[in-house]
Design a protein around this motif. Structure first.
Motif, PDB file in Angstrom:
ATOM      1  N   TRP A 463       0.844  -1.192   0.000  1.00 31.22           N
ATOM      2  CA  TRP A 463       0.000   0.000   0.000  1.00 31.22           C
ATOM      3  C   TRP A 463       0.882   1.246   0.000  1.00 31.22           C
ATOM      4  O   TRP A 463       0.687   2.175  -0.817  1.00 31.22           O
ATOM      5  CB  TRP A 463      -0.903  -0.026   1.223  1.00 31.22           C
ATOM      6  N   LEU A 464       1.875   1.237   0.917  1.00 28.77           N
ATOM      7  CA  LEU A 464       2.769   2.385   0.975  1.00 28.77           C
ATOM      8  C   LEU A 464       3.561   2.517  -0.306  1.00 28.77           C
ATOM      9  O   LEU A 464       3.807   3.651  -0.792  1.00 28.77           O
ATOM     10  CB  LEU A 464       3.729   2.238   2.172  1.00 28.77           C
ATOM     11  N   LEU A 465       3.969   1.410  -0.863  1.00 30.39           N
ATOM     12  CA  LEU A 465       4.723   1.456  -2.118  1.00 30.39           C
ATOM     13  C   LEU A 465       3.849   2.021  -3.239  1.00 30.39           C
ATOM     14  O   LEU A 465       4.299   2.823  -4.062  1.00 30.39           O
ATOM     15  CB  LEU A 465       5.230   0.050  -2.475  1.00 30.39           C
ATOM     16  N   ALA A 480      -4.421   8.031   2.366  1.00 29.83           N
ATOM     17  CA  ALA A 480      -4.638   6.793   3.156  1.00 29.83           C
ATOM     18  C   ALA A 480      -5.376   7.147   4.438  1.00 29.83           C
ATOM     19  O   ALA A 480      -5.131   8.196   5.041  1.00 29.83           O
ATOM     20  CB  ALA A 480      -3.303   6.140   3.491  1.00 29.83           C
ATOM     21  N   PRO A 481      -6.281   6.266   4.839  1.00 31.65           N
ATOM     22  CA  PRO A 481      -6.984   6.513   6.112  1.00 31.65           C
ATOM     23  C   PRO A 481      -5.999   6.478   7.275  1.00 31.65           C
ATOM     24  O   PRO A 481      -4.949   5.840   7.204  1.00 31.65           O
ATOM     25  CB  PRO A 481      -8.008   5.371   6.172  1.00 31.65           C
ATOM     26  N   ARG A 482      -6.404   7.137   8.324  1.00 28.99           N
ATOM     27  CA  ARG A 482      -5.524   7.221   9.480  1.00 28.99           C
ATOM     28  C   ARG A 482      -6.258   6.756  10.741  1.00 28.99           C
ATOM     29  O   ARG A 482      -7.468   6.913  10.865  1.00 28.99           O
ATOM     30  CB  ARG A 482      -5.030   8.654   9.679  1.00 28.99           C
ATOM     31  N   ALA A 487      -1.118   6.593   9.483  1.00 26.18           N
ATOM     32  CA  ALA A 487      -1.683   6.024   8.277  1.00 26.18           C
ATOM     33  C   ALA A 487      -1.855   4.530   8.441  1.00 26.18           C
ATOM     34  O   ALA A 487      -0.998   3.835   9.011  1.00 26.18           O
ATOM     35  CB  ALA A 487      -0.787   6.318   7.085  1.00 26.18           C
ATOM     36  N   VAL A 488      -2.958   4.048   7.927  1.00 29.89           N
ATOM     37  CA  VAL A 488      -3.268   2.615   8.064  1.00 29.89           C
ATOM     38  C   VAL A 488      -2.183   1.763   7.435  1.00 29.89           C
ATOM     39  O   VAL A 488      -1.763   0.744   8.023  1.00 29.89           O
ATOM     40  CB  VAL A 488      -4.648   2.306   7.472  1.00 29.89           C
TER      41      VAL A 488
END
Length: 565
Positions: A463-465, A480-482, A487-488
């Motif tokens: 997701w981060l990538l 991204a939701p937190r 961040a999730v």
């Protein structure tokens, strides 16, 4: 083992019981106790078996004496006929001579078979003592007075060679007859009645046969009347020292006939009872039992108890390397636990480490203990000394209170399998189910959680990538939701990695506890296997030898006096 009679039975029943006890004692003692005593017991059993097969209607009376005792003259006086040769030269009797008294209708074959067994060839059969011309011609009627006749049982008198003859064959005949005749009449004379050789070499051996032994002081006519009683008193004291009751002593004179009727009465009483053969065999059994009982324990030996067996098994377990296997099992458990519950990205490293149980050849599923052996180090001098010492201590403890002969027998039984013992112990270890390939249930739970944590971390990383790539290419993507400002995707990566590491550390701690439990289980199972080997190869042979020792003790006591002690 023959059991003691609950109640006193008839004389034949008691003799049968005691012969059975003697047989049991001989069998139990063979190879363990004095060979001479065992041989004596075997001879008594053989002699008893043969004598009981022969005529029970005849009583065999043997006249024994030293050179110059007037034995043959006394024999002639008792018979009433000059059958035995007497002369100044000695010895005058070179072989056994029999005077056989039969009653009307008696079967001579019975006496013949008995005399064949006694190896007496020179025989004189004397018919019914009440035949019309017999009393006047020979005085035989004095054996059975009045209207009585020779009873259904016959009488055999034997004149035997001198027991101190210089001829070896004469002494052999006397020794053999001393063990075969039913009644022993020992003839002494006033000159040699106190001879130590006479008492040591012959009379003392008759002590246990006092019921069928008659002691006669012959040639009493050669003593002044005033000296007869002192000589009898002196002889009585010597006989008491020999263990023969003084009431068996009788003074006679073959020349004058003094005391002859009394001696006839003593023998006649034995014939009338028809128990002399039985009493003689009973005395023989008692004497054989006495000889065997020298090597019998004073009290019954106790079987090795549980503490002794456990101490033996523990020492053998140490000698075979049980603790080495236990340590290997614990290490193997931890390696297997790590391979299942470790962090998936690093747990493969544990598979590169050698499994100690596999190196000992104790983890392969196809190990056959009858063919394969473990890879434990071969027993060295120290290990063998440890095992030998444990067995020695066990046998010494088991043999406490036993006579030396049985202590040696118990020791030999315990070490009989000493050379094969290490091999049997190794097979026992190899054949023990160590649950080496068994897996704990919690491994699967932890493994599933580990993969879930890894999946979460990988999902967050992807997701981060993705967000980084989109930002690099200036794509507009939703943020991204937190959760609590985090961040999730970042939370997934951090939580997944942290959960994996924490779970791996927790699993390692749990694995150590599980390894300890596995170690105790392996130790218990190995000790049980070693205990079975110790039981089969050491304890059981010792137990059987102790049982044999106790059987020997009870049987020898029963043979000596009847019953058991």
């Amino acid at each position: 083992m023959p059991r003691a009679l609950k109640t006193k039975g008839t004389a034949p029943d008691e003799l049968e019981e005691r012969l059975g006890c003697l047989r049991a004692a001989v069998e139990a003692g063979r190879g363990r106790v004095s060979g001479e005593a065992v041989s004596q017991g075997e001879q008594v059993l053989e002699r008893a078996s043969r004598r009981r097969q022969l005529s029970s209607d005849h009583t065999v009376v043997g006249f024994f004496g030293a050179t110059g005792s007037g034995k043959s003259s006394l024999f002639n006086a008792m018979v009433g006929v000059e059958l035995a040769r007497t002369a100044a030269t000695r010895p005058t009797t070179s072989r056994a001579l029999a005077a056989v008294y039969e009653h009307a209708g008696a079967q001579a074959a019975d006496a013949g078979e008995l005399l064949d067994w006694l190896q007496v060839q020179d025989r004189h059969v004397i018919e019914d003592a009440h035949a019309s011309d017999q009393p006047q011609r020979s005085g035989l009627g004095r054996w059975w007075r009045g209207d009585s006749v020779v009873p259904a049982g016959g009488l055999i008198l034997l004149d035997l060679p001198d027991f101190d003859s210089t001829a070896r064959e004469h002494r052999d005949v006397v020794d053999r007859m001393a063990g075969q005749v039913d009644v022993l009449v020992f003839v002494l004379d006033p000159q040699k009645y106190a001879d130590a050789v006479v008492h040591r070499d012959f009379l003392s051996r008759l002590a246990s046969h006092d019921a069928v032994t008659l002691i006669v002081l012959n040639q009493s006519d050669r003593l002044p009347e005033a000296e007869v009683q002192p000589v009898l008193a002196s002889l009585s004291a010597l006989l008491d020292a020999d263990g023969i009751p003084r009431q068996k002593l009788r003074a006679v004179s073959a020349a004058t006939g003094e005391g002859i009727d009394g001696l006839r009465a003593d023998i006649r009483a034995m014939v009338d009872r028809r128990s002399a053969a039985h009493q003689r065999l009973t005395a023989d059994v008692s004497r054989a039992g006495d000889a065997l009982a020298v090597d019998a324990a004073e009290t019954a030996l106790a079987q090795p108890g549980r503490p002794e067996r456990q101490a033996l098994a523990a020492s053998l377990a140490d000698a075979v390397g049980v603790e080495t296997v236990v340590r290997a099992a614990k290490r193997s458990y931890r390696l297997d636990a790590t391979a299942y519950t470790g962090w998936p990205l690093t747990k493969w490293v544990s598979k590169l480490r050698p499994d100690p149980l596999r190196r000992l050849n104790l983890k392969s599923a196809d190990v056959n203990p009858d063919v394969n052996r473990t890879s434990l180090p071969a027993a060295g001098a120290a290990q063998r000394a440890m095992a030998d010492g444990a067995v020695r201590r066990f046998t010494e403890r088991a043999g406490e209170g036993a006579p030396p002969a049985w202590q040696y027998a118990i020791r030999d039984a315990g070490i009989a399998n000493r050379d094969e013992l290490p091999q049997h112990l190794d097979r026992a270890v190899a054949g023990t189910d160590l649950k080496a390939n068994a897996k704990s249930w919690w491994w699967y739970v932890v493994a599933v959680v580990q993969w879930i944590a890894l999946a979460a971390a990988l999902a967050g990383a992807v997701w981060l990538l993705g967000l980084a790539v989109a930002d690099y290419f200036q794509f507009e993507v939703p943020p991204a939701p937190r959760v609590e400002g985090i961040a999730v995707p970042t939370l997934l990566v951090a939580a997944g990695l942290l959960a994996g590491v924490v779970l791996a550390l927790a699993s390692a701690a749990i694995a150590r506890a599980g390894a300890a439990i596995r170690g105790r289980t392996v130790r218990r199972r190995l000790q049980e296997s070693v205990s079975r080997v110790a039981g089969d190869k050491v304890v059981e042979p010792v137990r059987e030898e102790i049982e044999r020792c106790n059987t020997f003790r009870a049987a020898a006591a029963c043979a000596r006096s009847g019953g058991a002690s």
